[in-house]
Motif scaffolding. Structure first.
Motif, PDB file in Angstrom:
ATOM      1  N   ALA A 200      11.282   1.191  -2.649  1.00  0.00           N
ATOM      2  CA  ALA A 200      11.367  -0.004  -1.814  1.00  0.00           C
ATOM      3  C   ALA A 200      12.524   0.087  -0.825  1.00  0.00           C
ATOM      4  CB  ALA A 200      11.522  -1.244  -2.689  1.00  0.00           C
ATOM      5  N   VAL A 201      13.568   0.845  -1.166  1.00  0.00           N
ATOM      6  CA  VAL A 201      14.712   0.999  -0.256  1.00  0.00           C
ATOM      7  C   VAL A 201      14.242   1.587   1.074  1.00  0.00           C
ATOM      8  CG1 VAL A 201      16.902   2.179   0.108  1.00  0.00           C
ATOM      9  CG2 VAL A 201      16.345   1.250  -2.145  1.00  0.00           C
ATOM     10  N   VAL A 202      13.416   2.629   1.016  1.00  0.00           N
ATOM     11  CA  VAL A 202      12.933   3.289   2.224  1.00  0.00           C
ATOM     12  C   VAL A 202      11.857   2.469   2.904  1.00  0.00           C
ATOM     13  CG1 VAL A 202      11.836   5.374   3.119  1.00  0.00           C
ATOM     14  CG2 VAL A 202      13.495   5.544   1.260  1.00  0.00           C
ATOM     15  N   VAL A 203      10.915   1.961   2.129  1.00  0.00           N
ATOM     16  CA  VAL A 203       9.789   1.220   2.695  1.00  0.00           C
ATOM     17  C   VAL A 203      10.264  -0.036   3.422  1.00  0.00           C
ATOM     18  CG1 VAL A 203       7.710  -0.105   2.112  1.00  0.00           C
ATOM     19  CG2 VAL A 203       8.103   2.128   1.072  1.00  0.00           C
ATOM     20  N   GLU A 204      11.237  -0.731   2.839  1.00  0.00           N
ATOM     21  CA  GLU A 204      11.759  -1.929   3.493  1.00  0.00           C
ATOM     22  C   GLU A 204      12.470  -1.592   4.803  1.00  0.00           C
ATOM     23  OE1 GLU A 204      12.453  -4.635  -0.538  1.00  0.00           O
ATOM     24  OE2 GLU A 204      14.165  -3.968   0.644  1.00  0.00           O
TER      25      GLU A 204
ATOM     26  N   THR B 135       0.829  -1.214   0.000  1.00  0.00           N
ATOM     27  CA  THR B 135       0.000   0.000   0.000  1.00  0.00           C
ATOM     28  C   THR B 135       0.857   1.254   0.000  1.00  0.00           C
ATOM     29  OG1 THR B 135      -1.742  -1.170   1.223  1.00  0.00           O
ATOM     30  CG2 THR B 135      -1.828   1.244   1.233  1.00  0.00           C
ATOM     31  N   ALA B 136       1.899   1.266   0.833  1.00  0.00           N
ATOM     32  CA  ALA B 136       2.783   2.432   0.900  1.00  0.00           C
ATOM     33  C   ALA B 136       3.465   2.685  -0.439  1.00  0.00           C
ATOM     34  CB  ALA B 136       3.831   2.228   1.990  1.00  0.00           C
ATOM     35  N   LEU B 137       3.828   1.617  -1.137  1.00  0.00           N
ATOM     36  CA  LEU B 137       4.461   1.773  -2.444  1.00  0.00           C
ATOM     37  C   LEU B 137       3.454   2.181  -3.513  1.00  0.00           C
ATOM     38  CD1 LEU B 137       6.822  -1.360  -2.505  1.00  0.00           C
ATOM     39  CD2 LEU B 137       7.539   1.030  -2.457  1.00  0.00           C
ATOM     40  N   ALA B 138       2.220   1.666  -3.425  1.00  0.00           N
ATOM     41  CA  ALA B 138       1.260   1.833  -4.515  1.00  0.00           C
ATOM     42  C   ALA B 138       0.569   3.194  -4.520  1.00  0.00           C
ATOM     43  CB  ALA B 138       0.199   0.735  -4.450  1.00  0.00           C
TER      44      ALA B 138
ATOM     45  N   THR C  53      18.945  -4.751 -10.867  1.00  0.00           N
ATOM     46  CA  THR C  53      17.961  -3.676 -11.010  1.00  0.00           C
ATOM     47  C   THR C  53      17.807  -3.258 -12.466  1.00  0.00           C
ATOM     48  OG1 THR C  53      18.501  -2.864  -8.788  1.00  0.00           O
ATOM     49  CG2 THR C  53      17.343  -1.362 -10.268  1.00  0.00           C
ATOM     50  N   VAL C  54      18.939  -3.077 -13.162  1.00  0.00           N
ATOM     51  CA  VAL C  54      18.870  -2.677 -14.574  1.00  0.00           C
ATOM     52  C   VAL C  54      18.203  -3.768 -15.411  1.00  0.00           C
ATOM     53  CG1 VAL C  54      20.212  -2.040 -16.607  1.00  0.00           C
ATOM     54  CG2 VAL C  54      20.874  -1.167 -14.367  1.00  0.00           C
TER      55      VAL C  54
ATOM     56  N   ALA D 152      10.518   3.843 -10.232  1.00  0.00           N
ATOM     57  CA  ALA D 152      10.401   4.634  -9.009  1.00  0.00           C
ATOM     58  C   ALA D 152      10.096   3.754  -7.802  1.00  0.00           C
ATOM     59  CB  ALA D 152       9.304   5.685  -9.183  1.00  0.00           C
ATOM     60  N   LEU D 153       9.283   2.713  -7.999  1.00  0.00           N
ATOM     61  CA  LEU D 153       8.935   1.829  -6.892  1.00  0.00           C
ATOM     62  C   LEU D 153      10.131   1.010  -6.431  1.00  0.00           C
ATOM     63  CD1 LEU D 153       5.388   0.578  -7.982  1.00  0.00           C
ATOM     64  CD2 LEU D 153       5.959   2.248  -6.223  1.00  0.00           C
ATOM     65  N   LEU D 154      11.023   0.646  -7.355  1.00  0.00           N
ATOM     66  CA  LEU D 154      12.247  -0.040  -6.948  1.00  0.00           C
ATOM     67  C   LEU D 154      13.073   0.853  -6.019  1.00  0.00           C
ATOM     68  CD1 LEU D 154      13.479  -1.829 -10.207  1.00  0.00           C
ATOM     69  CD2 LEU D 154      12.695  -2.912  -8.109  1.00  0.00           C
ATOM     70  N   GLY D 155      13.129   2.143  -6.356  1.00  0.00           N
ATOM     71  CA  GLY D 155      13.830   3.074  -5.479  1.00  0.00           C
ATOM     72  C   GLY D 155      13.089   3.288  -4.171  1.00  0.00           C
TER      73      GLY D 155
END
Length: 313
Positions: A253-257, A185-188, A288-289, A248-251
């Motif tokens: 995820a660093v904070v959310v995790e 939810t936080a990512l979406a 990632t790439v 953007a969500l991959l980036g």
């Protein structure tokens, strides 16, 4: 279609080579005294020199990069300088965790944006204005703030979901739901907000075109026109935004995790960066790439299916 796919694959491989090369050079410039960081401030100069030689840090930059590149081409990304475990093992379980969360967030973003964007473009009035305001707020609020609010109110106060930790869906699907709903939810939220605006704008543009009036004159229902024609033609710009949202969500995820204490690529990226673990960081960069290239290729194929003109571009 074959030439179209070939061009996209060659472009992706070129992008992977350029980014990995640039990342390796930047890590070489900014990593500092890696051997000292790994051994700690109490290590002697002799111990630091021996550690540097063990890691190959005494070799020229081009030699080190060539050794890494030739290994990476065979799937060998080296050994972690911190844990001494193969990089593929270090990344193995964490990639699946992050990828599961990000893919789920992309799906939620796409479905939510289609519903909200279609509703805003079709209904207009207060529905349109309300959705635009909510989308603007969702896009403006930082992901880490949304994550912390979800932890405080939904997890701690209401107790509906787990505040921290992660259970893999293969271990327990109900446990995965408990631990994954809030991070997804936080990512979406930002994804739904951004793609909704694109869907709404594209659908409004499509509804003004002549073919829509022609279909109306032929007696087709409004629902059929919107879902069978307008939405399909409006999907191409929205897919472009969705591909950007995946990056953007991959980036994010660093904070959310970090907030939810999830053992994914985000936490690994932070810890590896702090210790200067170049092999692991390079492995994360390559993975990632590759994910970004794969998603963009998938989006291109979907666009080519929806609009054959894309194949000629």
């Amino acid at each position: 279609m074959g030439r179209f796919i070939t061009r996209r694959v060659i472009s992706g491989i070129s992008l992977l080579f350029v980014i990995s090369s640039a990342a390796y050079l930047l890590l070489y410039i900014s990593s500092g005294d890696v051997a000292r960081n790994l051994l700690g401030p109490t290590a002697t100069d002799e111990q630091v020199a021996a550690k540097a030689a063990e890691l190959g840090l005494d070799q020229p930059l081009l030699t080190r990069y060539w050794d890494w590149l030739t290994g990476a081409l065979t799937g060998d990304f080296g050994t972690s300088w911190a844990s001494r475990a193969p990089v593929t093992e270090v990344l193995g379980g964490r990639v699946s965790v992050t990828l599961t969360l990000v893919i789920a967030a992309v799906i939620v973003s796409a479905l939510g944006a289609i519903v909200l964007g279609t509703l805003a473009a079709s209904r207009g009035g207060w529905s349109d204005r309300t959705i635009q305001v909510v989308s603007l707020i969702g896009a403006a609020v930082p992901g880490f703030l949304i994550a912390m609010l979800l932890v405080l109110f939904v997890a701690i106060d209401l107790g509906w979901f787990a505040a921290t930790g992660y259970v893999r869906p293969t271990e327990s699907f109900s446990g995965w739901i408990q631990t994954a709903v809030l991070p997804i939810t936080a990512l979406a939220v930002a994804g739904v907000a951004a793609v909704t605006q694109q869907v709404r704008g594209s659908m409004l543009d499509e509804q003004r075109k002549d073919y829509v009036r022609t279909l109306e004159c032929r007696g087709l229902s409004r629902r059929s026109i919107v879902f069978r024609h307008v939405l399909r033609n409006a999907a191409t710009p929205a897919l472009n935004v969705l591909a950007l949202m995946f990056i953007a969500l991959l980036g994010g995820a660093v904070v959310v995790e970090q907030v939810f204490a999830i053992p994914g690529l985000g936490k690994l990226t932070v810890s590896s960066t702090l210790t200067g673990d170049v092999p692991v960081i390079m492995g994360i960069v390559v993975v990632t790439v590759m994910l970004v290239v794969a998603v963009n290729l998938l989006i291109d194929l979907i666009q080519a299916w929806l609009n054959p003109k894309v194949r000629l571009s």
